[in-house]
Structures are given as C-alpha cells and as structure tokens.
Design a protein around this motif. Sequence first.
Motif, short mmCIF file in Angstrom:
data_model
loop_
_atom_site.label_atom_id
_atom_site.label_comp_id
_atom_site.label_asym_id
_atom_site.label_seq_id
_atom_site.Cartn_x
_atom_site.Cartn_y
_atom_site.Cartn_z
N VAL A 34 5.45 5.84 2.83
CA VAL A 34 5.29 4.58 2.09
C VAL A 34 6.62 3.82 2.01
O VAL A 34 6.69 2.62 2.27
N ILE A 35 7.70 4.55 1.68
CA ILE A 35 9.01 3.90 1.53
C ILE A 35 9.53 3.38 2.87
O ILE A 35 9.97 2.24 2.98
N GLY A 36 9.47 4.23 3.90
CA GLY A 36 10.00 3.86 5.21
C GLY A 36 9.31 2.65 5.80
O GLY A 36 9.97 1.68 6.22
N ILE A 37 7.97 2.67 5.82
CA ILE A 37 7.22 1.54 6.40
C ILE A 37 7.37 0.30 5.53
O ILE A 37 7.50 -0.83 6.04
N GLY A 38 7.40 0.50 4.20
CA GLY A 38 7.57 -0.64 3.30
C GLY A 38 8.89 -1.34 3.50
O GLY A 38 8.95 -2.57 3.58
N LEU A 39 9.98 -0.58 3.62
CA LEU A 39 11.30 -1.19 3.81
C LEU A 39 11.44 -1.82 5.19
O LEU A 39 12.11 -2.84 5.36
N TYR A 40 10.79 -1.22 6.18
CA TYR A 40 10.86 -1.76 7.54
C TYR A 40 10.24 -3.16 7.60
O TYR A 40 10.70 -4.04 8.34
N SER A 60 -0.65 -2.21 1.97
CA SER A 60 0.04 -3.13 2.90
C SER A 60 0.84 -2.37 3.95
O SER A 60 0.92 -2.78 5.11
N ALA A 61 1.44 -1.25 3.54
CA ALA A 61 2.28 -0.48 4.46
C ALA A 61 1.46 0.38 5.41
O ALA A 61 1.81 0.52 6.59
N LEU A 62 0.35 0.97 4.91
CA LEU A 62 -0.40 1.95 5.70
C LEU A 62 -1.83 1.53 6.00
O LEU A 62 -2.60 2.32 6.55
N GLY A 63 -2.20 0.30 5.64
CA GLY A 63 -3.57 -0.15 5.86
C GLY A 63 -4.53 0.50 4.88
O GLY A 63 -4.14 0.95 3.81
N THR A 64 -5.81 0.56 5.25
CA THR A 64 -6.81 1.15 4.36
C THR A 64 -6.51 2.63 4.08
O THR A 64 -6.91 3.16 3.06
N PHE A 65 -5.81 3.27 5.02
CA PHE A 65 -5.42 4.67 4.84
C PHE A 65 -4.46 4.81 3.65
O PHE A 65 -4.38 5.88 3.03
N GLY A 66 -3.77 3.71 3.29
CA GLY A 66 -2.81 3.74 2.20
C GLY A 66 -3.44 4.08 0.87
O GLY A 66 -2.82 4.73 0.02
N ASN A 67 -4.69 3.64 0.66
CA ASN A 67 -5.37 3.95 -0.60
C ASN A 67 -5.61 5.46 -0.73
O ASN A 67 -5.46 6.04 -1.80
N THR A 68 -5.99 6.08 0.40
CA THR A 68 -6.20 7.53 0.40
C THR A 68 -4.89 8.26 0.16
O THR A 68 -4.83 9.23 -0.60
N VAL A 69 -3.84 7.80 0.84
CA VAL A 69 -2.51 8.41 0.67
C VAL A 69 -2.08 8.34 -0.78
O VAL A 69 -1.60 9.32 -1.36
#
Length: 435
Positions: free
Chosen positions: A155-161, A270-279
């Motif tokens: 989450v942090i890495g993709i968000g900052l990128y 926003s960072a991981l798409g719909t998979f982000g909710n599961t994460v």
Amino acid sequence: MYKRKVLLVTAFGLFSLFFGAGNLLIPPLLGYNAGEQWFWVTLGFMITAVIIPIIGIMAHAKLQGTMYDFGKKVSPWFSSIYCVIVYIISIAIPSPRTASATHEIAIHPAFGTDPLWTSLIYFALVLVFVLNRSKILNVIGKFLTPLIVIMLLMVIGIGLYNSSLANPATFQSPIVSGILEGYQTFDAIGAVVVGAFIIVSLKFKTIDVEAYEAKKSLIRKAGLIAGLGLFVIYAGLISVGAYYGTEISVDSTLSNDMQRANLLRGISISALGTFGNTVLSVLISLACFTTAVGIVAGTADYFRGLFHSSNNAYIITAILACLAGVGVGQLDFHSIIVIAYPILLFIYPITIVLIILNVLPEKLATPLVFRAVVITTFIFSIPDVIGFISPSDSLKNLTNYIPLANHSLGWILPALVAFVLANVFFKTSTERSDS
C-alpha cells in the motif's frame, strides 16, 4: 546464546503486538491534515509512538521481571495499583477497540453483520490463541507479522509511487500534534504490557535464553528491529496520507475515526484497485487480532503471577478479558476513542516517566527520585484531564502559568525539575552522611 532466527521471530512478534488498530488508522489522516508539514508531524509522532515504547522495551530488557518492577521503587502499593489500572485500561479500551475497528472496516462492509457476532467470534479466536500460550510468539512472529508487513509495504510503495503534491498544512504546532496523536496508539502503555509478555514468552522457548545477559541482548536487539519497522511503516503511512491522500475525497463533517477509515480504504483501493479493499480487510483484521492476543495474554500472565503461578487464575483472567472485549466492543470506534483520551492524558505521562527512569543508571534513579518525579507528574497531569473533561476560564488562567500546559504537556518541565532537585538533594544528603 540465541540464534538469528529467534531474534527475528521475537522482533517480528514485538512489531505485530505493537501494531494494532490505532497504529494503522491514525497515521494516514495525520499526514493528510499535516500536508506539506508531514515531516515535522512525523517527528512528533515518533516520540510517543516509537521512541518511548522502544525505550520501554529496553527497560524490560534491563529489569527482566513483570510490569510490577516498573513502579516498585515508588512503593509496592503504588506499583500494584498502577499495574491493575493499566491492565484494566488495556482490556477495557485498546483490546475492544481492535474488535470494533475490525468490525467497522473489515467485516460490516463485506457482510453487514451485527457487531455482537463479530465480537463473539473475534474474542473466541483470541481466547483460543491465549490458552495456547506457549505457541503465541512463534505463530505471530513467523506467520502473521510477515503477512502484515508485506501488505503494508504494498500500500505504501504503490501509493508513494503514484503520489502528487501534498495539501497545505492545517496544524499550528505540527510536532506537538504528532506527539499527542501518538498517545492514541497506546504504544507507551503497550511497551510495559508487551515487554512483560515477551519476557514470559521467552520462558516457553526450547532454546537456551535463560542467561540474563543473553536475554537482555535478545530483547534489546529485537526492540531496535521492531522500532525500526514501526518507524518505516509510520513514516510511510503518514507520507502516503500527505501526498496520495490528496487523490482521496475526505468528508470533514465525519468523525475522525470515520475519516481515518475512509481515507485508508480510499488509498488502498486507489493503489491496488478492487483488490485493495480485500487487502485492507485482511490487514486490519490481522493487525488488530495480534494486538488483542498480546493484551489479553499479558494481562492473564500478570494475574497468574499475582496468584502464585496459578493456571486457573490465567484461564479465568483470559475469559473475563475476552468477555469484557465482547461487551465494550459493541461501542463504535469513535465512542471508545472519546472514552480513552482523558484516561490517556492521566496514565500516559506517568507511564512515560516510569519508562525513562527505569532505563537510567541506578545512581540517577533512586527511590527518592522515582517518588518525586511520579508525584510531580501526577499533580501536573490533573489540569490536562480536567481541562479536557470540563474546560473553564479559571482553569485556563491557571494553565497559562504552566509551560506547555496549553498543549496538554504541562507535566514535562515540572517532572524534569523534580528529577534534578531530587538528585541534588540525594547527592547532598549522601555526602553529609558520608562525612
């Protein structure tokens, strides 16, 4: 001597026991509100959410006893009362808060279930882990913590990128705001609870870490590794909130807890798409669960020791702690925060000074010094608590004469003065008796 694998398992376990609901939810919104001043807010947050807690672990490495040892230099009665208060607070606030956060963020949005069912299942699983006491540290350190860290870094890495410019700052005193927000992680209190839990857990290990120096080295190194991990994750979450949070719409009319949850959910999706909710659902569930296990097991450990190593006392305490978690867990996350804050303003300063005094050399932290500093801290914390519960003009006029009192930190300078004066008095009286 211990192996590197044992060090890593202990460090991962420590990290996971510290990292609960508040640790995950508070930093992103803190960064969002700090905006371009996120770095200074991070510095303040690290003082109460990383530095003080890790110093607490260092104190445990030195003492290698229970939480009772933290306050026994003040007096045995004080230490006993302090321990009972802290453990009651732990099972009445941060432990149920983990269940409440899990329900509101992970369970209810997906299944729409009643919070009672979430709490019942949640604390039934906590009880299963706690009753298998000898295996807790290994399971958390080997399996659950690596999963939590991997998800957080994603989450942090993709968000900052994908980040953009930060919002303008909204804090007048960013460092102070960071310090006070760090209170709400419960990490300083967690240090005295979790440190005692780690001491007991090492007794269940099959390897030889019985020697004082070996155990001291293990706990210190594990504490530093866990502290470094907390620093990286907190700084990452705060910076993601400051930068990537600008891409997320945060409704300022909502309560802070809902803003925190919505912001973190928005960043994850926003960072991981719909998979982000599961994460996010898995992440919050694991982070909360490991903390609840540590709190309940640590509390049960203490009362087992209080009743002459009685396993029945351990089991009864664990069951009562889980039942309390189910009951208080019916409150929403915001209600628990509102209840917690004035209690934190009272118990947190005392916990901080006990942690610091216990890592100092014995000649600087005599029983006289302990008593003087703790009593002074207690007295100067009272205006902070009263001011939060029932603010008045007369109290405000009084606090204007106390440095930092307007920031709910009026105890700091008086405690420092008491420390210096008590040491001077002790040194003078010792020299007179010697002569």
